[in-house]
Write an enzyme that holds these catalytic residues in place. Structure first.
Site, PDB file in Angstrom:
ATOM      1  N   GLU A   1     -23.585 -41.286  10.773  1.00  0.00           N
ATOM      2  CA  GLU A   1     -22.780 -40.392  10.067  1.00  0.00           C
ATOM      3  C   GLU A   1     -21.143 -40.859  10.493  1.00  0.00           C
ATOM      4  O   GLU A   1     -20.376 -40.252  10.825  1.00  0.00           O
ATOM      5  CB  GLU A   1     -22.884 -38.936  10.479  1.00  0.00           C
ATOM      6  CG  GLU A   1     -24.323 -38.628   9.883  1.00  0.00           C
ATOM      7  CD  GLU A   1     -24.614 -37.104  10.218  1.00  0.00           C
ATOM      8  OE1 GLU A   1     -24.246 -36.753  11.525  1.00  0.00           O
ATOM      9  OE2 GLU A   1     -25.244 -36.384   9.558  1.00  0.00           O
TER      10      GLU A   1
HETATM   11  N1  IFG Z   1     -27.666 -35.307  11.544  1.00  0.00           N
HETATM   12  C1  IFG Z   1     -26.998 -35.839  12.802  1.00  0.00           C
HETATM   13  C2  IFG Z   1     -26.945 -34.984  14.097  1.00  0.00           C
HETATM   14  C3  IFG Z   1     -27.385 -33.636  14.107  1.00  0.00           C
HETATM   15  C4  IFG Z   1     -28.549 -33.475  12.963  1.00  0.00           C
HETATM   16  C5  IFG Z   1     -28.745 -31.838  13.027  1.00  0.00           C
HETATM   17  C6  IFG Z   1     -28.552 -37.583  12.944  1.00  0.00           C
HETATM   18  C7  IFG Z   1     -28.934 -38.823  13.299  1.00  0.00           C
HETATM   19  C8  IFG Z   1     -27.895 -33.909  11.664  1.00  0.00           C
HETATM   20  N2  IFG Z   1     -27.251 -37.059  13.014  1.00  0.00           N
HETATM   21  O1  IFG Z   1     -29.641 -36.865  12.658  1.00  0.00           O
HETATM   22  O2  IFG Z   1     -25.962 -35.348  14.883  1.00  0.00           O
HETATM   23  O3  IFG Z   1     -26.293 -32.860  13.536  1.00  0.00           O
HETATM   24  O4  IFG Z   1     -30.043 -31.816  12.225  1.00  0.00           O
END
Ligand code: IFG
Length: 528
Positions: A336
């Site tokens: 992200e």
């Molecule tokens: N995606 C984000 C996490 C967390 C997650 C919550 C990943 C690799 C959503 N990154 O999962 O930091 O916020 O479900």
């Protein structure tokens, strides 16, 4: 009137106050309630044969015999400790053979680092493995052959009867992980130790700690002290946060190691870095530190890719974090990075790969790192859903095309922070609702087109803590889904069916009750 079964039990070993136990004739022993039916074990062993009538009754005078090195003796002491607590038996650990004993033995005759053989016969229990780690994995199976009350903290009445079995077992995948986000909400050493004890029950062998994010920096770096004094001072919701001193972190690593669990540290970069950016103004491209962040948005932060101080910072952090983690894997995050340009992201991953190499570690990252120039041997963790518009399975194929191996954590299957259903009070739902059946009905070697068994190191169940405050919340979201993911990592895929599994999983319920695990009573499972 005592129930017939109770009479049978009392008939087997009659004790009067103070006297040595008087064991009645063999046939009385035989009267002890023999366990009925197939043992219900999770993970399912590779090979399990029951031998009716060959059941073993643990006598008060029993010993734990161990033949092997110090590590094997530690496993024997661990087992004795668990059994003493609930049986009240002395269960001395000794090197001398004894009748009616539980014997743990190292043997070159068993192939594989985590493999073991477990035979329960009327005359005794024999657990053999090539390594102490294999003995430890076998001990988890042995525990599940005992009645659920063996997991109680207080002394319970016997008899302690095990079914006659012949088990030969070894894992399918080498990486069977549980991830815990200690950044969004901080969890102290005792909470993490409790989670270590619970995941160890299901032969999990990796604990991936998510140690830094926008909301908190949780591991001490002496050369950059504000990372914890400032970056560790809060959390989601604005609470006091916290961090591990080097001594506290060393205790976590030691404790995990005593359960043959490798701790893999994650310092998430270049995104998910607000806590570091808030701690040191010079890390920001404009030289201005943003405020600490206590919300749950993602994707708004980025290290300054074109400043050299960034790489001095990362070199210092990697050196000090690697020194606190004997694991050869170092997780750089990489997910992200919405505030890092695609070109800068590639530049960053390439430089980060060099820094991780310099500190003698193998780079791991969320599968987004596939956009960088990976060195063969890198590990990419697939986390996107395996289907639908949010799926990014092309990144998995890109990673393997660059020589990386995969750890499979598809969010719509393994994210333990996903709500079970709309009524679940905790958790998120961006990847959908994930009930027990959803987390069990998949296979890492067939999930993604172009990704096969040889591309996959194993599986891992992430538990993000935006909405979790304490161990009860952790337990509620992890159980009952984590054991099924652990089974997918350990057991053969052949013959896997949720209808069969749900009956087996139901038998874990009384064990969790005995351990005071705050588990979700999923309506999909016929709990006893
Ligand atoms: N995606 C984000 C996490 C967390 C997650 C919550 C990943 C690799 C959503 N990154 O999962 O930091 O916020 O479900």
């Amino acid at each position: 009137m005592l129930a017939a079964a109770t009479v049978a039990v009392l008939g087997s070993t009659v004790t009067t106050a103070g006297a040595a136990p008087m064991v009645l004739p063999q046939e009385a022993e035989a009267a002890a309630a023999a366990p009925s039916g197939q043992p219900r074990l999770v993970p399912q062993p590779a090979s399990l044969r029951t031998v009716p009538g060959d059941h073993f009754t643990l006598a008060r005078s029993a010993r734990v015999v161990v033949r092997g090195d110090g590590a094997a003796k530690d496993v024997a002491s661990y087992l004795a400790g668990v059994l003493r607590r609930s049986t009240g038996y002395a269960l001395p650990v000794t090197g001398r053979p004894a009748a009616g004993a539980i014997t743990l033995a190292l043997s070159k005759g068993v192939a594989g680092g985590e493999a073991y053989r477990l035979n329960v016969r009327r005359g005794g229990v024999e657990l053999t493995a090539r390594t102490a780690q294999g003995l430890f994995r076998g001990v988890q199976t042995l525990r599940q052959l005992f009645p659920a009350k063996v997991e109680s903290v207080g002394v319970q009445s016997g008899p302690w009867v095990l079914p006659g079995v012949r088990i030969a077992d070894a894992p399918r995948f080498s990486w069977r992980g549980a991830h815990l986000d200690v950044s969004r909400h901080f969890f102290g050493v005792n909470t993490v130790k409790r989670y270590i004890d619970l995941i160890a029950l299901y032969k999990v062998n990796v604990l991936h700690l998510h140690l830094s994010d926008d909301q908190g920096w949780r591991i001490t770096v002496d050369s950059w002290p504000r990372l914890t004094s400032v970056g560790g001072s809060t959390q989601v919701g604005g609470g006091p946060g916290g961090f591990y001193t080097k001594a506290a972190y060393a205790e976590l690593v030691r404790y995990a190691s005593s359960r043959f669990i490798t701790v893999v540290p994650e310092i998430d970069t270049p995104g998910h870095t607000n806590a570091a950016l808030a701690s040191y103004a010079e890390l920001n491209c404009d030289g201005v530190a943003p405020p600490l962040y206590t919300g749950i948005d993602v994707g708004f932060s980025s290290l300054c890719i074109n400043k050299e101080v960034t790489y001095r910072f990362l070199d210092d952090v990697t050196r000090e974090v690697a020194a606190q983690n004997p694991s050869r894997f170092y997780h750089v995050g990489g997910d992200e990075a919405h505030s890092t340009s695609p070109e800068d992201y590639v530049t960053f991953i390439d430089r980060m790969q060099g820094i991780v190499d310099d500190h003698d570690r193998t780079m791991m990252g969320w599968v987004d790192i596939a956009r960088g120039n990976l060195k063969p041997g890198a590990i990419a963790q697939y986390w996107y859903p395996d289907e639908g518009s949010a799926g990014r399975t092309e990144l998995a194929r890109e990673a393997t095309s660059k020589g990386a191996k995969l750890v499979m954590s598809p969010a719509n299957r393994t994210y333990l922070d996903m709500k079970y259903d709309p009524s679940t009070p905790l958790g998120l739902s961006w990847a959908g609702f994930v009930e027990v059946a959803d987390s069990y009905a998949w296979d890492p070697a067939t999930l993604v087109d172009g990704v096969g068994e040889s591309d996959v190191l194993g599986v891992e169940a992430p538990l993000w803590s935006e909405t979790l405050l304490n161990i009860d919340h952790i337990e509620f979201m992890a159980f009952p889904r984590l054991p099924g993911i652990a089974e997918i990592g350990w057991s053969p895929a052949s013959g896997r069916s949720f209808d069969e599994y749900r009956e087996r999983l139901a038998a874990q319920g009384p064990r969790w009750t005995a351990m005071s695990v705050d588990f979700h009573r999923s309506p999909q499972i016929p709990w006893e």
